[in-house]
Design a protein around this motif. Sequence first.
Motif, PDB file in Angstrom:
ATOM      1  N   ASP A 119       0.820  -1.205   0.000  1.00 13.47           N
ATOM      2  CA  ASP A 119       0.000   0.000   0.000  1.00 13.47           C
ATOM      3  C   ASP A 119       0.860   1.265   0.000  1.00 13.47           C
ATOM      4  O   ASP A 119       0.512   2.263  -0.643  1.00 13.47           O
ATOM      5  CB  ASP A 119      -0.934   0.004   1.215  1.00 13.47           C
ATOM      6  CG  ASP A 119      -2.097  -0.964   1.055  1.00 13.47           C
ATOM      7  OD1 ASP A 119      -2.270  -1.505  -0.059  1.00 13.47           O
ATOM      8  OD2 ASP A 119      -2.835  -1.168   2.035  1.00 13.47           O
ATOM      9  N   THR A 144       0.716   4.063  -2.799  1.00 15.10           N
ATOM     10  CA  THR A 144       0.376   5.439  -2.403  1.00 15.10           C
ATOM     11  C   THR A 144       1.408   6.431  -2.922  1.00 15.10           C
ATOM     12  O   THR A 144       1.061   7.495  -3.467  1.00 15.10           O
ATOM     13  CB  THR A 144       0.282   5.539  -0.873  1.00 15.10           C
ATOM     14  OG1 THR A 144      -0.761   4.663  -0.409  1.00 15.10           O
ATOM     15  CG2 THR A 144      -0.021   6.960  -0.426  1.00 15.10           C
ATOM     16  N   GLU A 151      -7.817  10.903  -8.855  1.00 13.70           N
ATOM     17  CA  GLU A 151      -8.548  10.614  -7.618  1.00 13.70           C
ATOM     18  C   GLU A 151      -9.337   9.311  -7.723  1.00 13.70           C
ATOM     19  O   GLU A 151      -9.391   8.530  -6.760  1.00 13.70           O
ATOM     20  CB  GLU A 151      -9.493  11.769  -7.288  1.00 13.70           C
ATOM     21  CG  GLU A 151      -8.778  13.045  -6.862  1.00 13.70           C
ATOM     22  CD  GLU A 151      -9.739  14.205  -6.658  1.00 13.70           C
ATOM     23  OE1 GLU A 151      -9.335  15.182  -5.988  1.00 13.70           O
ATOM     24  OE2 GLU A 151     -10.874  14.143  -7.178  1.00 13.70           O
ATOM     25  N   THR A 152      -9.937   9.080  -8.871  1.00 16.51           N
ATOM     26  CA  THR A 152     -10.728   7.866  -9.056  1.00 16.51           C
ATOM     27  C   THR A 152      -9.841   6.621  -9.016  1.00 16.51           C
ATOM     28  O   THR A 152     -10.180   5.613  -8.386  1.00 16.51           O
ATOM     29  CB  THR A 152     -11.506   7.919 -10.383  1.00 16.51           C
ATOM     30  OG1 THR A 152     -12.393   9.037 -10.352  1.00 16.51           O
ATOM     31  CG2 THR A 152     -12.295   6.645 -10.610  1.00 16.51           C
ATOM     32  N   GLU A 186      -6.895   6.416  -7.579  1.00 10.77           N
ATOM     33  CA  GLU A 186      -6.422   6.298  -6.203  1.00 10.77           C
ATOM     34  C   GLU A 186      -7.465   5.599  -5.332  1.00 10.77           C
ATOM     35  O   GLU A 186      -7.144   4.679  -4.568  1.00 10.77           O
ATOM     36  CB  GLU A 186      -6.128   7.680  -5.624  1.00 10.77           C
ATOM     37  CG  GLU A 186      -4.841   8.310  -6.117  1.00 10.77           C
ATOM     38  CD  GLU A 186      -4.649   9.719  -5.560  1.00 10.77           C
ATOM     39  OE1 GLU A 186      -5.542  10.198  -4.817  1.00 10.77           O
ATOM     40  OE2 GLU A 186      -3.623  10.343  -5.871  1.00 10.77           O
ATOM     41  N   ALA A 187      -8.709   6.054  -5.435  1.00  9.14           N
ATOM     42  CA  ALA A 187      -9.770   5.460  -4.629  1.00  9.14           C
ATOM     43  C   ALA A 187      -9.971   3.995  -4.976  1.00  9.14           C
ATOM     44  O   ALA A 187     -10.183   3.152  -4.097  1.00  9.14           O
ATOM     45  CB  ALA A 187     -11.074   6.238  -4.830  1.00  9.14           C
ATOM     46  N   LEU A 228      -6.483   2.033  -3.884  1.00  6.86           N
ATOM     47  CA  LEU A 228      -6.154   2.082  -2.458  1.00  6.86           C
ATOM     48  C   LEU A 228      -7.346   1.784  -1.558  1.00  6.86           C
ATOM     49  O   LEU A 228      -7.162   1.460  -0.381  1.00  6.86           O
ATOM     50  CB  LEU A 228      -5.586   3.462  -2.092  1.00  6.86           C
ATOM     51  CG  LEU A 228      -4.310   3.879  -2.826  1.00  6.86           C
ATOM     52  CD1 LEU A 228      -3.916   5.290  -2.422  1.00  6.86           C
ATOM     53  CD2 LEU A 228      -3.176   2.901  -2.542  1.00  6.86           C
ATOM     54  N   GLY A 229      -8.549   1.884  -2.095  1.00  9.95           N
ATOM     55  CA  GLY A 229      -9.739   1.750  -1.258  1.00  9.95           C
ATOM     56  C   GLY A 229     -10.225   0.339  -1.049  1.00  9.95           C
ATOM     57  O   GLY A 229     -11.229   0.113  -0.383  1.00  9.95           O
ATOM     58  N   GLY A 230      -9.572  -0.635  -1.593  1.00 10.47           N
ATOM     59  CA  GLY A 230     -10.011  -2.014  -1.435  1.00 10.47           C
ATOM     60  C   GLY A 230      -9.034  -2.960  -2.092  1.00 10.47           C
ATOM     61  O   GLY A 230      -7.959  -2.570  -2.539  1.00 10.47           O
ATOM     62  N   ARG A 255     -17.176  -3.283  -5.004  1.00  9.79           N
ATOM     63  CA  ARG A 255     -16.820  -3.110  -3.586  1.00  9.79           C
ATOM     64  C   ARG A 255     -17.773  -2.160  -2.867  1.00  9.79           C
ATOM     65  O   ARG A 255     -17.380  -1.354  -2.029  1.00  9.79           O
ATOM     66  CB  ARG A 255     -15.381  -2.621  -3.446  1.00  9.79           C
ATOM     67  CG  ARG A 255     -14.331  -3.566  -4.029  1.00  9.79           C
ATOM     68  CD  ARG A 255     -12.980  -2.916  -4.097  1.00  9.79           C
ATOM     69  NE  ARG A 255     -12.006  -3.768  -4.773  1.00  9.79           N
ATOM     70  CZ  ARG A 255     -10.912  -3.314  -5.377  1.00  9.79           C
ATOM     71  NH1 ARG A 255     -10.661  -2.010  -5.395  1.00  9.79           N
ATOM     72  NH2 ARG A 255     -10.075  -4.140  -5.966  1.00  9.79           N
ATOM     73  N   GLU A 301     -19.252   0.411  -4.022  1.00  9.02           N
ATOM     74  CA  GLU A 301     -19.218   1.776  -4.553  1.00  9.02           C
ATOM     75  C   GLU A 301     -19.593   1.752  -6.036  1.00  9.02           C
ATOM     76  O   GLU A 301     -19.528   0.707  -6.679  1.00  9.02           O
ATOM     77  CB  GLU A 301     -17.817   2.370  -4.390  1.00  9.02           C
ATOM     78  CG  GLU A 301     -17.350   2.514  -2.947  1.00  9.02           C
ATOM     79  CD  GLU A 301     -18.141   3.550  -2.180  1.00  9.02           C
ATOM     80  OE1 GLU A 301     -18.654   4.500  -2.821  1.00  9.02           O
ATOM     81  OE2 GLU A 301     -18.274   3.407  -0.953  1.00  9.02           O
TER      82      GLU A 301
END
Length: 360
Positions: A20, A24, A46-47, A49-50, A53-55, A107, A109
């Motif tokens: 991670d 990052t 941003e998309t 990254e989300a 990194l978000g799952g 996930r 989203e």
Amino acid sequence: MTHAAPVSPVDRAGLRQRVDKALTEFLAGQRARLAAVDEALVPVAETIEAFVLGGGKRLRPAFAYWGFRGAGGLDGDQVLTALAALEFVQASALIHDDLMDRSDTRRGEPAVHRRFAARHREAGWGGDPDGFGDAAALLLGDLCLVWSDELLHSAGLDLWSLARARPVFDEMRTEVTVGQYLDVLTQATGDTSVERASKVARYKSAKYTVERPMLLGAALADATADVQAAYSAYGLPLGEAFQLRDDVLGVFGDPALTGKPAGDDLREGKRTYLVAAAVETTDDAGRELLLSRLGDPELDEQGVARLRELISASGALARTEQRIVTLTDAALAALTAVDLDTEARQALVDLAIAATRRAD
């Protein structure tokens, strides 16, 4: 070897945190790079990254890392950074898969194409919002694939290690892409054979989930031919078992855990091993019902429940579960045929159990 792990093999050696961290740092650099081109690209950064990194389970870097360690490779941040590139291959595949399947969520989203379509609507831009969302998802998926290559090359590996890794990485990305095409083709032709479903599972998911990451780790460690053969003998059946578990969850999974609506695979018309087994073993009336409702985007909860009942009653669910066990046992047996680092061997056993018994 035991079959219980007090600490997840994805978390040992600080693996998840280190992967991670590498992702990052790389993504922060890419965000700055895109912003310097045009501020309109910040939502793209941003998309991604989300999404990255978000799952995600980080299974592919874990298989690669423990394959590397098992072959005698010495731990180092440069290797971890290189293996983190696998997460961008995964992101690319998922973004494109959601687009092709017209999935609404990932996930829990909004899927990337839905996210950008909503952005278009909210801004009141001209043209078709859904077309814009589709184009954005296609390009973001491509960008993730480009970045997978960039991260591998910029990780700081020596030229000899990179030269050994390159062919494996290239072959993996070719396999997952043609596997995706075979999946689309199989849905279009309506092929419901078990043989076809198994081939799609092997190329779309199995090889790039376990076998190729293992062989990537082996290449970085300059592993011997017998270790590479053992990794393929472990990775191929285990990767297929992983996909079969995914197929079961796609029909019978809990949406709160999977992040996808119940029965989504049925609405999308997935010709999985589970479905193929049901078509093969159910009676004529059941076969007609299954094939008539498979791929129906209007399939409601009652319809999903009816098809679940049919699949279970046909014996297809039990057959799939037994195949998962058989394939996992074959994978674990392959580890006993070669001399590996003890800690890595146990981690690979535990990864096999975690990958095939998961509920998400």
